[in-house]
Design a protein around this motif. Structure first.
Motif, PDB file in Angstrom:
ATOM      1  N   CYS A   4       0.777  -1.158  -0.123  1.00 30.58           N
ATOM      2  CA  CYS A   4       0.169   0.040  -0.103  1.00 30.58           C
ATOM      3  C   CYS A   4       0.832   1.351  -0.202  1.00 30.58           C
ATOM      4  O   CYS A   4       1.909   1.365   0.813  1.00 30.58           O
ATOM      5  N   CYS A   7       0.144   2.845   3.557  1.00 26.06           N
ATOM      6  CA  CYS A   7       0.457   2.481   5.005  1.00 26.06           C
ATOM      7  C   CYS A   7       1.553   1.347   4.818  1.00 26.06           C
ATOM      8  O   CYS A   7       1.828   0.865   5.955  1.00 26.06           O
ATOM      9  N   CYS A  26      -7.308   1.236   3.445  1.00 32.98           N
ATOM     10  CA  CYS A  26      -6.869   2.604   2.811  1.00 32.98           C
ATOM     11  C   CYS A  26      -8.043   2.715   1.561  1.00 32.98           C
ATOM     12  O   CYS A  26      -8.667   3.803   1.211  1.00 32.98           O
TER      13      CYS A  26
HETATM   14 ZN    ZN Z   1      -2.946   1.075   3.388  1.00 37.48          ZN
END
Ligand code: ZN
Ligand code: SF4
Ligand code: ZN
Length: 314
Positions: A4, A7, A26
């Motif tokens: 991601c 994150c 997310c």
């Molecule tokens: Zn994420």
């Protein structure tokens, strides 16, 4: 493993048009943020309003119902669910319980209006009549015109301030392209996040318009929403060709769909200037608002030897 971009967790989606990958959390956050942003930017919902949501049971409309129910519960606005049962055997009859279950889960009032009740014939029967009478029109023409008319009438009868539909980015861009191909300026200029009120018409809002179809589907799956996954047996024709063309364009040139939408938004004020304001009248047959003597629904029904049944739906 794709990570991601926000994150670092394992990504479930490659958002190629933005050069970013997203994990499940997310992606959910991003879809919800876009949904709220569309509402705020275009003032789609005001506190205290009654919003009727058109829910078919598919991924987009179920996601829209959940998102709007959550949004409105924090703003003293009320959400009501409305389903049009066109009468498509083996398809719509399977999606109706799905909508009911979602509405019940959310504690939202739910209404169903059927073609059979409104027109005395299901879409299946209308399609058979159209074939016998060789009208040359495809099922989606009848379905689209008649469903839009019933949604508006039912929403009005339900006292709606707004009628929300779950059109996503792909739907909106397909509609833009379809109207280009058909050279239909008057339909083209009606596209947008909100179609304002005219006498007898409930303003229509599209809070999912900036959410690509893939992301709306993933959102529904990741949130484990109860959705109906089947494809309508009548789906086909130019809509599908345009959808496939846009998907292949996006595949080769990421961000094409957003670019088409943005370009349309820049052109829209100019297009609107070329469309003469038309006077709203009441259909001579059913009394619903129309720009002609007889509304499109009554015109189509008349060609099939059918007529609208009664003045109210709810
Ligand atoms: Zn994420
Ligand atoms: Fe109606 Fe066509 Fe959609 Fe089927 S695919 S629900 S016939 S508009
Ligand atoms: Zn009419």
């Amino acid at each position: 493993m794709l990570r991601c971009s926000f994150c670092g967790r394992r990504a479930v989606y490659d958002r190629r048009y933005a050069g970013a990958a997203l994990c499940d959390r997310c992606l959910i956050k991003s879809v919800e943020k876009r949904f709220r942003r569309a509402i705020a930017e275009h003032k789609l919902v005001s506190p205290g309003e009654r919003i009727v949501v058109a829910v078919s049971g598919g991924k987009d409309s179920v996601a829209c119902l959940h998102l709007l129910a959550g949004y409105c519960s924090q703003r003293n606005s009320k959400v009501v669910s409305l389903t049009i049962d066109e009468g498509i055997k083996g398809y719509r009859d399977h999606s109706l319980p799905v909508v009911e279950e979602n509405a019940e889960l959310l504690g939202v009032e739910h209404f169903v209006v059927s073609f059979k009740q409104a027109f005395g014939a299901s879409l299946d029967r209308i399609v058979r009549l159209a074939r016998t009478r060789k009208t040359g029109l495809n099922p989606c023409t009848y379905c689209g015109v008649m469903r839009r008319s019933l949604l508006n009438q039912a929403a009005r009868e339900l006292g709606a301030d707004k009628l929300a539909t779950a059109h996503n980015l792909d739907d909106e861009v397909q509609a833009i392209m379809l109207n280009y191909v058909r050279s239909d300026l008057s339909r083209l200029h009606r596209l947008g996040p909100i179609y304002p009120s005219r006498e007898g018409f409930v303003p229509r809002i599209k809070p999912m318009r900036e959410i690509p179809e893939k992301e709306s589907a993933l959102y529904a799956i990741l949130r484990e929403l109860n959705i109906h996954l089947a494809v309508c047996p009548y789906a086909g024709g130019i809509h599908i060709e345009i959808r496939d063309f846009l998907n292949s364009l996006e595949e080769k040139h990421p961000n094409s769909k957003f670019m088409i939408l943005r370009m349309f938004e820049r052109l829209k004020p100019k297009i609107s200037q070329t469309i003469p304001e038309f006077e709203m009248r009441s259909c001579k047959v059913c009394g619903e608002p129309t720009s002609a003597e007889i509304c499109k629904t009554c015109e189509l029904l008349g060609q099939l030897g059918l007529a609208k049944q009664g003045k109210t739906l709810i």
